[in-house]
Enzyme design. Structure first.
Site, PDB file in Angstrom:
ATOM      1  N   CYS A 137      15.851 -52.672 -18.723  1.00 44.42           N
ATOM      2  CA  CYS A 137      14.708 -53.226 -17.995  1.00 44.42           C
ATOM      3  C   CYS A 137      14.698 -52.718 -16.545  1.00 44.42           C
ATOM      4  O   CYS A 137      15.694 -52.852 -15.832  1.00 44.42           O
ATOM      5  CB  CYS A 137      14.768 -54.752 -18.004  1.00 44.42           C
ATOM      6  SG  CYS A 137      13.473 -55.496 -17.023  1.00 44.42           S
ATOM      7  N   TYR A 142      -7.798 -67.709 -18.100  1.00 42.32           N
ATOM      8  CA  TYR A 142      -7.155 -66.453 -18.505  1.00 42.32           C
ATOM      9  C   TYR A 142      -8.188 -65.397 -18.901  1.00 42.32           C
ATOM     10  O   TYR A 142      -8.172 -64.264 -18.397  1.00 42.32           O
ATOM     11  CB  TYR A 142      -6.174 -66.712 -19.667  1.00 42.32           C
ATOM     12  CG  TYR A 142      -5.850 -65.433 -20.358  1.00 42.32           C
ATOM     13  CD1 TYR A 142      -4.999 -64.511 -19.753  1.00 42.32           C
ATOM     14  CD2 TYR A 142      -6.461 -65.079 -21.566  1.00 42.32           C
ATOM     15  CE1 TYR A 142      -4.755 -63.283 -20.350  1.00 42.32           C
ATOM     16  CE2 TYR A 142      -6.222 -63.868 -22.155  1.00 42.32           C
ATOM     17  CZ  TYR A 142      -5.368 -62.977 -21.546  1.00 42.32           C
ATOM     18  OH  TYR A 142      -5.144 -61.757 -22.113  1.00 42.32           O
ATOM     19  N   ASP A 175      -1.321 -65.315 -19.121  1.00 43.56           N
ATOM     20  CA  ASP A 175      -1.172 -65.726 -20.524  1.00 43.56           C
ATOM     21  C   ASP A 175       0.292 -66.045 -20.802  1.00 43.56           C
ATOM     22  O   ASP A 175       1.121 -66.080 -19.867  1.00 43.56           O
ATOM     23  CB  ASP A 175      -1.707 -64.633 -21.473  1.00 43.56           C
ATOM     24  CG  ASP A 175      -0.813 -63.402 -21.507  1.00 43.56           C
ATOM     25  OD1 ASP A 175       0.108 -63.280 -20.645  1.00 43.56           O
ATOM     26  OD2 ASP A 175      -1.003 -62.555 -22.397  1.00 43.56           O
ATOM     27  N   GLU A 203     -10.012 -60.081 -25.962  1.00 43.18           N
ATOM     28  CA  GLU A 203      -9.194 -61.155 -25.380  1.00 43.18           C
ATOM     29  C   GLU A 203      -9.272 -62.418 -26.233  1.00 43.18           C
ATOM     30  O   GLU A 203      -8.272 -63.105 -26.420  1.00 43.18           O
ATOM     31  CB  GLU A 203      -9.635 -61.462 -23.944  1.00 43.18           C
ATOM     32  CG  GLU A 203      -9.341 -60.354 -22.945  1.00 43.18           C
ATOM     33  CD  GLU A 203      -7.862 -60.010 -22.845  1.00 43.18           C
ATOM     34  OE1 GLU A 203      -7.015 -60.832 -23.215  1.00 43.18           O
ATOM     35  OE2 GLU A 203      -7.553 -58.879 -22.415  1.00 43.18           O
ATOM     36  N   THR A 247      -3.469 -64.432 -31.742  1.00 46.65           N
ATOM     37  CA  THR A 247      -3.227 -63.575 -32.896  1.00 46.65           C
ATOM     38  C   THR A 247      -2.478 -62.324 -32.470  1.00 46.65           C
ATOM     39  O   THR A 247      -2.808 -61.731 -31.441  1.00 46.65           O
ATOM     40  CB  THR A 247      -4.591 -63.159 -33.506  1.00 46.65           C
ATOM     41  OG1 THR A 247      -5.355 -64.330 -33.738  1.00 46.65           O
ATOM     42  CG2 THR A 247      -4.422 -62.411 -34.810  1.00 46.65           C
TER      43      THR A 247
HETATM   44  S1  SF4 Z   1      15.890 -58.407 -17.110  1.00 46.30           S
HETATM   45 FE1  SF4 Z   1      15.434 -59.211 -19.115  1.00 46.30          FE
HETATM   46  S2  SF4 Z   1      14.648 -61.262 -18.740  1.00 46.30           S
HETATM   47 FE2  SF4 Z   1      14.577 -60.169 -16.794  1.00 46.30          FE
HETATM   48  S3  SF4 Z   1      12.493 -59.318 -16.708  1.00 46.30           S
HETATM   49 FE3  SF4 Z   1      13.828 -57.760 -17.596  1.00 46.30          FE
HETATM   50  S4  SF4 Z   1      13.647 -58.049 -19.801  1.00 46.30           S
HETATM   51 FE4  SF4 Z   1      12.875 -59.919 -18.817  1.00 46.30          FE
END
Ligand code: SF4
Length: 363
Positions: free
Chosen positions: A203, A121, A139, A38, A44
């Site tokens: 996503c 953190y 973080d 960590e 880095t």
């Molecule tokens: S939709 Fe895009 S901005 Fe929203 S959490 Fe998913 S990757 Fe992140």
């Protein structure tokens, strides 16, 4: 804010199972190894720090080995990673745990946080991963993900903004698997919800992401006005008598604390050599000595987080020892073992390579 936390928690944990990187400290619940990882990876990137992590753990496989090392050796292993106070704090804390706490790493968030150099953190990462305590590790990645998911309109640098984000992360963290969840959220920020090009189309949270819905991803996390970068001009005098170079151990209150560097004349702006030779520091060091300026390096720019260092190396041959006691004379064979700022390490390595082919004429 009314949040269906279970949905976020399970989605992130599922995503993590499929996408997590196979990093060495992930295989461990040893608080020492997690702590080292960590601290190294706080500032880095993984690919930049991974060899440092391996070297560090190989040389200091446990806290006792680290505690018994010299500060110079720890700084030398750290050389090139920057933020040297992190290495010094690791060493100081290792000594405290090894010699004052019977080698037992504390096992709660609040106790871990009392150790020097360990903030919220890192304490949360260690407490959750090694000891299963449900505390959120917030973080930069976590700040970005939560800011976007919930369009947090308070700067995360403020205690209010950090508090809002921490509270949301806390509400998501599962009591039975806090370590994996914290790592899932961080990994999601590092790989999926990245700073510049989050892959929103694939996503798993896109239907719940407010920033995505509002097409305002670039706005989050709310930008913070950056501290002005300080520009400094360093003139390094590489004073060489054919066997020795002069060095000085840097003191506290400035960058590179406790590392070694060459005699330094810091000037308010760019000085050409004639003007540099008129400075009191130059006159004091060389007094009436015979010197030969062998080489002046190109100007080098070394960027730190809040400072830009513009520097040159002046390679100066002397034929007689200088009348001074302020600097250390270090024999050629030892200079590469000194912990030095990376910019000086590169200079020395370059010179030693040349020296290997021109044995008697090192520089
Ligand atoms: S939709 Fe895009 S901005 Fe929203 S959490 Fe998913 S990757 Fe992140």
């Amino acid at each position: 804010m009314d949040i269906d936390t279970k949905f976020y928690t399970s989605t992130l944990l599922n995503w993590y199972q499929t996408n997590r990187r196979d990093l060495p400290w992930r295989l461990s619940n040893n608080p020492y190894e997690i702590w080292i990882a960590e601290v190294i990876f706080q500032q880095t990137r993984i690919n930049q720090g991974i060899n440092y992590y391996h070297r560090f753990i190989e040389r200091f496989p446990n806290i006792s080995m680290l505690a018994n090392a010299s500060e110079d050796e720890v700084l030398k292993l750290w050389q090139g990673l920057g933020y040297y106070s992190r290495a010094r704090n690791l060493w100081v804390t290792a000594k405290k745990v090894a010699f004052e706490m019977q080698g037992q790493f504390p096992n709660t968030f609040s106790e871990i946080k009392k150790l020097k150099g360990i903030g919220d953190y890192t304490a949360a990462a260690i407490a959750s991963i090694a000891f299963n305590e449900p505390v959120p590790a917030v973080d930069g990645n976590v700040i970005r993900v939560i800011s976007r998911l919930f369009t947090i309109d308070t700067p995360a640098s403020s205690s209010k903004g950090k508090g809002e984000i921490t509270q949301i992360a806390h509400s998501m963290i599962p009591a039975d698997n806090p370590g994996d969840f914290n790592q899932a959220l961080m990994e999601f920020g590092a790989l999926q919800c990245t700073p510049r090009s989050p892959n929103c189309e694939i996503c798993p949270l896109k239907n719940s992401c407010l920033a995505f819905k509002l097409s305002s991803i670039e706005k989050y996390p709310l930008k913070i006005i950056k501290k002005a970068v300080r520009i400094r001009h360093f003139n390094y005098l590489v004073v060489d008598d054919g066997e020795y170079l002069l060095f000085k151990k840097r003191t506290s209150g400035d960058i590179w604390e406790n590392l070694y560097d060459f005699p330094l004349i810091e000037t308010p702006d760019r000085y050409e050599i004639d003007k540099l030779m008129q400075t009191p520091q130059w006159k004091k060091l060389f007094n009436t000595s015979d010197i030969c300026l062998e080489n002046v390096s190109e100007e080098i720019i070394h960027q730190l987080s809040h400072q830009k260092i513009i520097l040159r190396f002046y390679h100066i041959k002397i034929t007689q020892p200088l009348e001074q006691t302020y600097y250390l004379s270090i024999v050629y064979n030892h200079v590469l073992s000194l912990p030095v700022p990376i910019i000086i390490g590169n200079y020395l390595a370059n010179k030693f390579e040349i020296g290997a082919t021109k044995k008697d004429n090192w520089i």
